[in-house]
Design an enzyme around this catalytic site. Structure first.
Site, mmCIF file in Angstrom:
data_model
loop_
_atom_site.group_PDB
_atom_site.id
_atom_site.type_symbol
_atom_site.label_atom_id
_atom_site.label_comp_id
_atom_site.label_asym_id
_atom_site.label_seq_id
_atom_site.Cartn_x
_atom_site.Cartn_y
_atom_site.Cartn_z
ATOM 1 N N SER A 14 0.350 -0.881 0.045
ATOM 2 C CA SER A 14 -0.265 0.334 -0.176
ATOM 3 C C SER A 14 1.005 1.281 0.247
ATOM 4 O O SER A 14 2.181 1.516 0.628
ATOM 5 C CB SER A 14 -0.445 -0.104 1.453
ATOM 6 O OG SER A 14 -1.431 1.300 1.581
ATOM 7 N N TYR A 60 -2.618 -0.196 10.776
ATOM 8 C CA TYR A 60 -2.465 -1.079 8.763
ATOM 9 C C TYR A 60 -0.895 -0.316 7.937
ATOM 10 O O TYR A 60 -0.529 -1.266 7.179
ATOM 11 C CB TYR A 60 -3.962 -0.113 8.425
ATOM 12 C CG TYR A 60 -3.740 -0.730 7.153
ATOM 13 C CD1 TYR A 60 -4.553 -1.656 6.695
ATOM 14 C CD2 TYR A 60 -3.734 0.396 6.251
ATOM 15 C CE1 TYR A 60 -4.605 -1.828 5.280
ATOM 16 C CE2 TYR A 60 -4.067 -0.352 4.434
ATOM 17 C CZ TYR A 60 -4.063 -1.381 4.311
ATOM 18 O OH TYR A 60 -4.346 -1.674 2.517
#
Length: 333
Positions: free
Chosen positions: A223, A236
């Site tokens: 990501s 995250y």
């Protein structure tokens, strides 16, 4: 300084000032001091993709793709298969929806059979299976939790029993839930994120490894948050940074065995993951702060996985984190 050098310096100075005056004139005409930018989202692909504003919506976890408005685009109708993965077998985790579904479809279009792993979104997973089989390939659906190493071992065993081999592993399953403050992240919240996003990748890679051979590939979904961090996705982003490091380390470890390991680092993508996390008012402008001024659709990300999976495309590429972020720095929202 002699006269010749002085004259050359004076000429350079005058030229610099002339250039400066020219830009000053342009700046004065553009009071913002910036080049005018096209209004609306950037549409650089073969088809026009959805752009903000989106309807206000908040999905219940884990997020059902059929409930998302507008429906994510994953079929990539303009993409023509050419046998890049002919007769290979792939496992894709989190393949009931979003990026995972789009990857499963393109893998099938390139000639691969696909095992679709998912948590419990049975209807979404059936749609993924239907789309894979529509491409003329076989599809195996396996429901379970990648936090459980036993499930991961069993999923690989089922894949081998069904298809007879394994060539590609795509680790894509993820859990994301924002928090404004570190104090708001409970032990259970942190544990869910770490075990899903990081343990799950580790468990699947370890379970698959004995079945992979030279020419096989592991592709992890990272990501942009793993590259730049995010103030409201502390846990995250930490897992995604760890996934990038795991990718590079495992690539070096497996290079002597001819197994390539790479990652894709998407920016904002229109999938159930974010509407099942962010509040409705933020979803309205989701992806609007990227250079492209919109989120990616899953079909715009999935070709990167084909590229990294295919030995004819990327045989000399291992240990990279490929950014697909809609710009240089991307934006999570």
């Amino acid at each position: 300084m002699n006269k010749t050098s002085q004259a050359a310096s004076d000429d350079a100075l005058q030229l610099q000032r002339k250039i400066q005056r020219n830009i000053d004139d342009i700046d004065n005409k553009n009071t913002s001091g910036q080049q005018p930018r096209a209004e609306g989202a950037i549409q650089a692909g073969a088809v026009r993709q959805p752009e903000p504003p989106f309807p206000r919506q908040h999905l219940q976890k884990p997020g059902i793709e059929s409930e998302l408005d507008p429906a994510p685009r994953f079929m990539a109708e303009q993409y023509k298969g050419s046998g890049k993965l002919q007769d290979m077998v792939a496992i894709v985790t989190g393949a009931d929806s979003g990026i995972g579904r789009a990857v499963a479809v393109l893998f099938a279009r390139e000639g691969a059979d696909v095992a679709v792993l998912y948590l419990n979104e049975h209807d979404d997973a059936k749609e993924t299976q239907r789309c894979v089989e529509k491409e003329g390939r076989r599809c195996l659906r396996i429901a379970g939790d990648v936090r459980d190493s036993g499930f991961c071992n069993n999923a690989v065993r089922q894949t081998i029993d069904t298809f007879g081999k394994l060539d590609i592993l795509v680790n894509n399953a993820a859990f994301q839930e924002h928090a404004e403050s570190l104090e708001d992240i409970t032990d259970a919240h942190f544990d869910m994120t770490i075990r899903t996003n990081l343990y799950g990748y580790f468990h699947m890679a370890r379970a698959a490894l004995s079945h992979l051979k030279s020419g096989s590939a592991i592709i992890n979904t990272g990501s942009e948050t793993g590259l730049f961090g995010h103030e409201m996705l502390l846990d995250y982003a930490a897992t995604k940074g760890a996934i990038h490091a795991f990718t590079k380390s495992l690539a070096s470890n497996l290079a002597p065995r001819g197994i390539r390991v790479n990652a894709v680092a998407p920016g904002p993508v229109w999938t159930p993951l974010n509407p099942a996390d962010q509040p409705p008012e933020k979803i309205v402008q989701f992806g609007g702060s990227t250079d492209m001024k919109r989120p990616a659709q899953p079909e715009e990300v999935s070709p990167a996985y084909v590229f990294l999976a295919s030995p004819v495309c990327s045989a000399y590429i291992t240990g990279i984190v490929l950014p697909v972020m809609g710009g240089v720095t991307g934006s999570i929202g």
